[in-house]
Scaffold this active site. Structure first.
Site, PDB file in Angstrom:
ATOM      1  CB  CYS A   2      42.264  16.134  28.451  1.00  0.00           C
ATOM      2  SG  CYS A   2      42.890  16.080  26.774  1.00  0.00           S
ATOM      3  NE  ARG A  27      40.474  19.603  32.985  1.00  0.00           N
ATOM      4  CZ  ARG A  27      41.234  20.295  33.816  1.00  0.00           C
ATOM      5  NH1 ARG A  27      40.677  21.132  34.661  1.00  0.00           N
ATOM      6  NH2 ARG A  27      42.538  20.160  33.808  1.00  0.00           N
ATOM      7  CD1 TRP A  74      40.792  21.810  23.272  1.00  0.00           C
ATOM      8  CD2 TRP A  74      42.999  21.444  23.315  1.00  0.00           C
ATOM      9  NE1 TRP A  74      41.404  22.826  22.575  1.00  0.00           N
ATOM     10  CE2 TRP A  74      42.754  22.628  22.581  1.00  0.00           C
ATOM     11  CE3 TRP A  74      44.316  21.023  23.474  1.00  0.00           C
ATOM     12  CZ2 TRP A  74      43.769  23.382  22.010  1.00  0.00           C
ATOM     13  CZ3 TRP A  74      45.325  21.770  22.910  1.00  0.00           C
ATOM     14  CH2 TRP A  74      45.053  22.930  22.186  1.00  0.00           C
ATOM     15  CG  ASN A  98      44.603  16.864  31.805  1.00  0.00           C
ATOM     16  OD1 ASN A  98      44.786  17.499  30.780  1.00  0.00           O
ATOM     17  ND2 ASN A  98      44.489  17.433  32.986  1.00  0.00           N
ATOM     18  N   GLY A  99      47.145  15.916  29.534  1.00  0.00           N
ATOM     19  CA  GLY A  99      48.499  16.474  29.475  1.00  0.00           C
ATOM     20  C   GLY A  99      49.234  15.952  28.254  1.00  0.00           C
ATOM     21  CD  GLU A 484      38.155  39.788  28.353  1.00  0.00           C
ATOM     22  OE1 GLU A 484      39.265  39.452  27.910  1.00  0.00           O
ATOM     23  OE2 GLU A 484      37.314  38.972  28.755  1.00  0.00           O
ATOM     24  CE  LYS A 488      35.593  36.465  26.872  1.00  0.00           C
ATOM     25  NZ  LYS A 488      36.649  36.657  27.832  1.00  0.00           N
ATOM     26  CD  GLU A 491      37.806  33.592  24.499  1.00  0.00           C
ATOM     27  OE1 GLU A 491      37.275  34.498  25.157  1.00  0.00           O
ATOM     28  OE2 GLU A 491      38.392  32.640  25.035  1.00  0.00           O
ATOM     29  CG  HIS A 507      49.741  56.140  15.310  1.00  0.00           C
ATOM     30  ND1 HIS A 507      50.629  57.105  14.892  1.00  0.00           N
ATOM     31  CD2 HIS A 507      49.139  56.644  16.408  1.00  0.00           C
ATOM     32  CE1 HIS A 507      50.579  58.137  15.714  1.00  0.00           C
ATOM     33  NE2 HIS A 507      49.676  57.880  16.644  1.00  0.00           N
ATOM     34  CE  LYS A 612      36.408  28.875  32.463  1.00  0.00           C
ATOM     35  NZ  LYS A 612      36.413  30.095  31.667  1.00  0.00           N
TER      36      LYS A 612
HETATM   37  C1  AGP Z   1      39.333  33.910  28.088  1.00  0.00           C
HETATM   38  O1  AGP Z   1      38.013  33.993  27.716  1.00  0.00           O
HETATM   39  C2  AGP Z   1      39.995  32.623  27.821  1.00  0.00           C
HETATM   40  N1  AGP Z   1      39.324  31.559  28.477  1.00  0.00           N
HETATM   41  C3  AGP Z   1      41.514  32.644  27.979  1.00  0.00           C
HETATM   42  O2  AGP Z   1      42.052  33.765  27.370  1.00  0.00           O
HETATM   43  C4  AGP Z   1      42.033  32.569  29.433  1.00  0.00           C
HETATM   44  O3  AGP Z   1      41.829  33.769  30.088  1.00  0.00           O
HETATM   45  C5  AGP Z   1      43.530  32.212  29.401  1.00  0.00           C
HETATM   46  O4  AGP Z   1      43.667  30.963  28.796  1.00  0.00           O
HETATM   47  C6  AGP Z   1      44.154  32.209  30.762  1.00  0.00           C
HETATM   48  O5  AGP Z   1      43.547  31.272  31.602  1.00  0.00           O
HETATM   49  P1  AGP Z   1      43.749  31.314  33.162  1.00  0.00           P
HETATM   50  O6  AGP Z   1      43.183  32.600  33.670  1.00  0.00           O
HETATM   51  O7  AGP Z   1      43.001  30.131  33.673  1.00  0.00           O
HETATM   52  O8  AGP Z   1      45.225  31.220  33.429  1.00  0.00           O
END
Ligand code: AGP
Length: 617
Positions: A2, A27, A74, A98-99, A484, A488, A491, A507, A612
């Site tokens: 949010c 957000r 969100w 927000n929260g 990673e 990616k 996501e 394994h 994010k």
């Molecule tokens: C990565 O593409 C994501 N946005 C997510 O995994 C992110 O890295 C994670 O939520 C941690 O966020 P931060 O680095 O802001 O703490």
């Protein structure tokens, strides 16, 4: 999770509220809404889905008013529909939040007993009715807010407008970020400084528990007052804003993600500039009171992509600084009973500096008297403030939800820190220090070369875009990059992907291999190359389709050893020393994910279900 914004002005605010929300949409983007005060009445427009739906609604039903609040959501409590969209309001107040209000159910019961009726499933709506209850008892808006806050448990930021006080806005920060912006023509609040770019010349980052009351008098002059968590009127520093509106734009790129991938040579270069003396090739970025020599253990804590950066750093600190390193996922760490060793250093990695689990782990480490250091990208974020020491990456605002430049700049600073630790612990010579530093300095140029190959990744994305599953393999520091890469892809393209250490293949995961599962192998010609090559042979022997990222030496070996009848695409990257290879190999996995998503037609910058800044558990 949010984004909120509020503006008091002498001109209509709806358009700027929407622009601010556009900058905050990273957000959360489940629904959006704005409310203004017009002729002592609350007016609002809300719409489910992306901001565009709200914009369409506003085109049909414009919203006047020079005092207003806005929200992009969100969803936590209740479906992402119009009823649950913020601002929540009645005829007295409108609130954006927000929260999370953890004890909302209890408060809701009490309010329902008193006769209040609810029109949403959100936790936020209790704030509207609690405030109203106090206002109807004759309390001033500020008193009503203070009383309301005393009931609320959780982490939140709020902005509130009042029908009968049309030139007033009250906001508070209790665990979620909030910045006050003072401009030439308006005064405003936002979840981050980016939302206020170009309107706010000065910024004031509120402290935990602060309540700020902002107002306009009859002459149209603005004023604000900050009350701290103890109820005292306080002054907070006002700083010049350095954020430009361009930072929030896509420029010539079709997506923020692509723009941010291409910004990496600059972002890494600027991050190095903050840490390195280019003349002497010496790094002196951690002039804190850390006794590296006697340090027995380094614990790195983070979530998601930041956690993978921590995993790479473990290899570096162990190899160069001979330091014991634990890397932990914050959401696990905070609920375990971790053993803290005396004199340990705990390092927190977070792009946003607001991730709730990382923040909670930081609080835990502080309670245990651990020395704390944070690497964050957002100035004055909660993690930056709470940590004993902080290093900032110079990625600049990262708006694409999938982290790219924030990750590689984290890696860059971690590499610098590992060199500093190695030197201070006497584990490398000055010559080694300079050589490793030089390798970092050369990196932006090498990354630019990878970016010039952009269209190669576009083509090889075709191998993946039709798949249901994909595997990413790597060894050593490229194992976290395989993780990673898989993250990616998941996501942004919604293709199921797993990252594995190449040696783990037999394994279990080798059972997945067939011609329908593309395998991305990260294999620079390094100490692990021949081992990875054997794993690649095992995949090919089972009909797997392989995309291999390697360098020119690796290409020669692969061509020598792999039969041309197999499905193998070799992508040759610039040759780099193995120290910096994980940073360089991050770029192709980002580009591959981007182009797969593009081919699938997903929403690259705002993938479904994600946000994010993860400020709720
Ligand atoms: C990565 O593409 C994501 N946005 C997510 O995994 C992110 O890295 C994670 O939520 C941690 O966020 P931060 O680095 O802001 O703490």
């Amino acid at each position: 999770m949010c984004g909120i914004i509020g503006i008091i002005s002498n001109t209509p605010v709806a358009e700027r509220l929407i622009t601010g929300l556009e900058r905050l949409e990273y957000r959360g983007y489940d629904s959006a809404g704005i409310a203004t005060v017009v002729n002592n009445e609350i007016e609002r427009r809300r719409a489910p889905g992306k901001l565009q739906t709200l914009k369409n609604l506003l085109a049909e039903q414009p919203l006047p008013g020079m005092v207003g609040i806005g929200h992009t959501r969100w969803a936590t409590h209740g479906a992402p529909n119009a009823e649950n969209a913020h601002p929540h309001a009645n005829e007295h107040v409108a609130v954006v939040h927000n929260g999370i209000i953890e004890n909302y159910a209890e408060i809701k019961n009490e309010l329902q007993t008193k006769g209040y009726t609810f029109s949403s499933e959100t936790d936020t709506e209790v704030i509207v009715h609690l405030l109203t209850d106090y206002l109807l008892k004759g309390l001033t808006p500020l008193e009503a807010v203070t009383q309301t806050l005393s009931h609320l448990h959780g982490a939140f930021a709020l902005a509130i407008v009042f029908a009968k006080h049309p030139n007033l806005m009250i906001a508070t920060r209790c665990g979620s970020p909030l910045v006050l912006g003072v401009g030439e023509y308006d005064i405003m609040l936002g979840s981050d400084a980016l939302a206020l770019a170009s309107w706010a010349q000065k910024l004031c980052y509120l402290e935990e528990g602060d309540v700020v009351s902002i107002s306009k008098n009859n002459n149209g002059d603005f004023d604000y007052q900050i009350i701290d968590s103890e109820g005292r009127s306080v002054e907070r520093p006002l700083r010049q804003s350095k954020i430009t509106a361009e930072a929030a734009s896509k420029g010539e790129y079709s997506h923020y993600m692509l723009k941010e991938i291409f910004e990496q040579p600059r972002a890494i270069g600027e991050t190095l500039q903050s840490a390195v003396d280019f003349e002497s090739k010496h790094i002196d970025c951690a002039n804190f009171d850390i006794n590296w020599q006697s340090l027995t253990r380094l614990t790195i804590i983070a979530c998601g992509t930041s956690y993978y950066a921590g995993m790479v750093a473990k290899y570096w600190f162990e190899k160069y600084a001979k330091l014991h390193v634990d890397v932990d996922i914050a959401s696990e760490f905070r609920y375990r009973e971790p053993i803290f060793c005396e004199g340990g250093l705990t390092l927190f990695l977070s792009q946003s500096g607001e991730t709730i689990d990382t923040l909670a782990a930081l609080n835990m480490a502080k309670e245990q008297k651990q020395q704390t250091l944070a690497i964050v990208n957002v100035t004055d974020s909660s993690i930056a403030r709470l940590s004993d020491n902080v290093l900032y990456t110079a990625a600049g605002p990262e708006i694409g939800v999938a982290s790219t430049k924030a990750f590689t700049t984290q890696l860059t600073l971690l590499a610098c820190l590992a060199i500093v630790a190695a030197s201070k612990r006497g584990k490398i010579t000055e010559e080694d220090h300079q050589r490793l530093t030089e390798e970092l300095i050369m990196l932006p140029g090498k990354i630019s070369k990878v970016l010039q190959q952009d269209q190669t990744f576009h083509k090889c994305a075709l191998t993946i875009s039709g798949a249901r599953d994909a595997l990413y393999l790597g060894r050593g520091t490229n194992y976290p990059i395989a993780l990673e890469g898989a993250l990616k892809l998941k996501e942004v393209s919604y293709i199921h992907a797993e990252g594995y250490p190449a040696g783990e293949l037999k394994h279990g995961p080798i059972a997945l291999i067939d011609s329908a599962v593309p395998v991305v192998v990260l294999a620079p010609h390094d100490a692990w190359f021949s081992k990875t090559l054997s794993n690649l042979q095992e995949v090919m022997a089972r009909g797997g389709q392989v995309i291999c990222f390697t360098d020119s030496k690796g290409e020669v070996e692969l061509k020598k050893q792999i039969s041309s009848s197999f499905h193998l695409q070799i992508i040759v990257l610039p040759t780099v020393p193995s120290f910096v290879a994980p940073i360089l190999y991050s770029i192709p996995v980002q580009l591959l994910a981007y182009y797969v998503a593009l081919q699938k037609g997903t929403d690259v910058d705002q993938p479904r279900n994600l946000a994010k800044s993860v400020t709720v558990e």
